[in-house]
Design an enzyme around this catalytic site. Structure first.
Site, PDB file in Angstrom:
ATOM      1  N   GLU A 180       0.806  -1.234   0.000  1.00 58.55           N
ATOM      2  CA  GLU A 180       0.000   0.000   0.000  1.00 58.55           C
ATOM      3  C   GLU A 180       0.839   1.286   0.000  1.00 58.55           C
ATOM      4  OE1 GLU A 180      -2.623  -0.431   3.374  1.00 58.55           O
ATOM      5  OE2 GLU A 180      -3.614  -2.194   2.541  1.00 58.55           O
ATOM      6  N   GLU A 296      -6.070 -10.700  -1.306  1.00 63.56           N
ATOM      7  CA  GLU A 296      -6.868 -10.534  -0.079  1.00 63.56           C
ATOM      8  C   GLU A 296      -8.365 -10.474  -0.385  1.00 63.56           C
ATOM      9  OE1 GLU A 296      -5.447  -7.285   2.363  1.00 63.56           O
ATOM     10  OE2 GLU A 296      -3.354  -7.695   1.898  1.00 63.56           O
TER      11      GLU A 296
HETATM   12  C1  XIL Z   1      -5.977  -6.422   8.491  1.00 64.81           C
HETATM   13  C2  XIL Z   1      -6.460  -7.540   9.389  1.00 64.81           C
HETATM   14  O1  XIL Z   1      -7.306  -8.395   8.675  1.00 64.81           O
HETATM   15  C3  XIL Z   1      -7.181  -6.911  10.529  1.00 64.81           C
HETATM   16  O2  XIL Z   1      -7.676  -7.897  11.432  1.00 64.81           O
HETATM   17  C4  XIL Z   1      -6.258  -5.965  11.241  1.00 64.81           C
HETATM   18  O3  XIL Z   1      -6.931  -5.306  12.237  1.00 64.81           O
HETATM   19  C5  XIL Z   1      -5.721  -4.929  10.278  1.00 64.81           C
HETATM   20  O4  XIL Z   1      -5.114  -5.582   9.198  1.00 64.81           O
HETATM   21  N1  XIL Z   1      -4.707  -4.796   3.895  1.00 64.81           N
HETATM   22  C6  XIL Z   1      -3.717  -5.647   4.312  1.00 64.81           C
HETATM   23  C7  XIL Z   1      -3.973  -6.523   5.470  1.00 64.81           C
HETATM   24  O5  XIL Z   1      -2.689  -5.763   3.658  1.00 64.81           O
HETATM   25  O6  XIL Z   1      -2.820  -6.789   6.212  1.00 64.81           O
HETATM   26  C8  XIL Z   1      -5.033  -5.966   6.375  1.00 64.81           C
HETATM   27  O7  XIL Z   1      -5.316  -6.919   7.372  1.00 64.81           O
HETATM   28  C9  XIL Z   1      -6.265  -5.594   5.601  1.00 64.81           C
HETATM   29  C10 XIL Z   1      -5.937  -4.545   4.572  1.00 64.81           C
END
Ligand code: XIL
Length: 487
Positions: A180, A296
């Protein structure tokens, strides 16, 4: 080390038809056994016969992969979940265990315990692992802000990456090296996010991170991971493509783009309107010579009515729409969902529904039952084109976990069957024989076994002839072998 006599003693004490012991109380494998024999019994793979070839099994036929994010506590505490995970996935990604706030309790120390658990679990179950994530503006430990400054930031970053990637060298399929890094609304150069790393090091932090990762683990696929590319007006996607292009032009070791794929069912029309732009973006990335991983995927159901049917259909439909774009791009080599079951979706805390009902964004429901989203993925894995090369071939070929290899060699003359298995380490093991109805015929062993090879003779003179299944399991793995017992 238990002897053959120990085996026989346990076997004798546990009569035929015994109800399964305590550690199996919540086990769903008895059901799986039943389905196994209803399925095509000529299949070579026992996993497939057991319905253990879930989505990854379908994906692998197209030289793709399927997996999901998971975490240590779930794997340890929830046996039906763990079973579904191993069944559906060829690859897992730790949702938390490899983030800085877990791995770095202090500026000078590392906590490897949680990541080690994930890597070992994966290894024992024949799963590949994605590493997530080496450099991100979130999940930074509390000491970071007061300790890391522009003079030592590069050192912190490279040291962290060298240590973590070095420790898991050869065990990680792909690393989300930088996560990101683009946020055009931050109004920084090249649309970069005004993250702590950017503030401390400028754009160079990205290149630094990739070079350090490649040096520490030259075999890992190195990924730049990003979100928000599906509904974009091209400002984000242009910034991303330009970043990837700059990195490639500088020969930075970058192999793939990770598209997070956090989508929302209520955005169906918006997605449809933007589909062509999304497709164009993926093709632009592919022309840079990069692979693409959907890293994701989940589908927020806020904005849909409360009815479960409405939501499952809406979410499933959105998975289908999404797949109709990404599965048709040959550069897309695999799909990871952000969680496998609704039971553990992070969306309930990050995006709760206004009616307070739990979200249903993932392929399995909270009872591990397949939903529309699962069937949408299955349909697309079945109908997508074959990719040129499976990036996790060796793992896929070793789905029957190599470490606990189980072999059953019947000798029809003597009505005996030799059962052999090898353990990599000392384990509490249950070895059992079940019949085609999924009933336990005999508990062959239930004891702690040392690492090494174990052999055991089963006399089956008293059993009806036919097909049986020998199952070897411990709290951390399950392997099985079909045996035809004849006289
Ligand atoms: C998220 C987790 O799923 C949550 O439980 C935590 O609170 C925050 O992180 N993008 C990503 C992930 O790359 O690591 C994130 O995961 C969601 C957004």
């Amino acid at each position: 080390m238990p002897t053959r006599r120990d085996f026989m003693k346990v076997a004798a004490e546990t009569a035929v038809g015994t109800s399964i012991c305590a550690i199996l109380a919540e086990d769903v494998f008895a059901m799986a056994v039943q389905h196994a024999f209803e399925a095509d019994s000529s299949k070579a793979s026992t996993h497939a016969a057991f319905g253990l070839d879930g989505l990854h099994g379908e994906a692998a036929k197209k030289k793709m992969f399927f997996g999901s994010a998971t975490s240590e506590d779930r794997i340890i505490s929830d046996i039906p979940y763990r079973t579904a995970l191993v069944k559906e996935c060829g690859i897992i990604v730790p949702e938390y265990e490899m983030k800085w706030d877990i791995m770095r309790p202090s500026a000078t120390t590392y906590n490897f315990a949680d990541a080690d658990f994930m890597i070992n679990f994966a290894r024992q179950n024949g799963l590949a692992v994605r590493g997530h994530t080496l450099c991100w503006h979130r999940a930074l430990p509390s000491w970071f802000a007061s300790t890391v400054n522009s003079r030592n930031a590069a050192q912190f970053l490279t040291e962290h990456i060298a240590t973590v990637c070095g420790r898991y060298k050869g065990r990680i399929h792909s690393w989300d090296v930088v996560n990101e890094a683009i946020e055009p609304t931050d109004r920084q150069t090249n649309g970069l996010r005004n993250s702590p790393w950017f503030q401390l090091l400028g754009e160079s932090y990205i290149e630094t991170a990739f070079r350090a990762a490649h040096q520490a683990d030259p075999a890992a696929i190195l990924v730049y991971n990003e979100y928000g590319v599906e509904f974009d007006d091209t400002i984000r996607t242009d910034a991303i493509v330009n970043l990837l292009r700059r990195l490639k032009a500088r020969n930075v070791p970058l192999h793939a783009l990770g598209v997070q794929g956090h989508i929302r069912a209520a955005d169906k029309a918006k997605f449809a309107a933007n589909m062509q732009r999304f497709r164009t973006f993926l093709r632009e990335v592919a022309t840079l010579g990069l692979s693409i991983i959907i890293t994701e995927l989940d589908c927020d159901d806020t904005g849909l009515a409360s009815s479960i049917t409405t939501r499952d259909e809406g979410v499933g439909g959105m998975y289908g729409d999404y797949c109709s774009v990404v599965m048709n791009e040959p550069a897309v080599i695999g799909i990871i969902t952000w969680g496998l079951t609704d039971k553990y979706t992070a969306l309930n805390s990050t995006n709760p529904r206004s009616d307070r009902l739990p979200q249903r964004p993932l392929p399995l429901d909270a009872n591990m039952v397949r939903k529309n989203a699962w069937y949408a993925l299955e349909y697309w894995f079945k109908n997508t084109m074959q990719r040129p090369r499976q990036t996790i071939t060796s793992v896929a070929e070793e789905r029957v976990a190599p470490i606990q290899r189980l072999r059953c060699i019947p000798n029809t003359q003597q009505s005996e069957c030799e059962i052999q298995f090898t353990l990599e380490r000392s384990e509490d093991v249950l070895l059992r024989l079940v019949d085609v109805r999924g009933q336990d015929v005999q508990i062959l062993a239930q004891a702690r076994f040392e690492a090494g090879e174990h052999r055991f003779m089963l006399n089956y003179a008293a059993f009806p002839i036919g097909t049986y299944l020998c199952i070897l399991q411990s709290p951390s793995f399950l392997v099985s072998e079909k045996i035809l017992l004849q006289k």
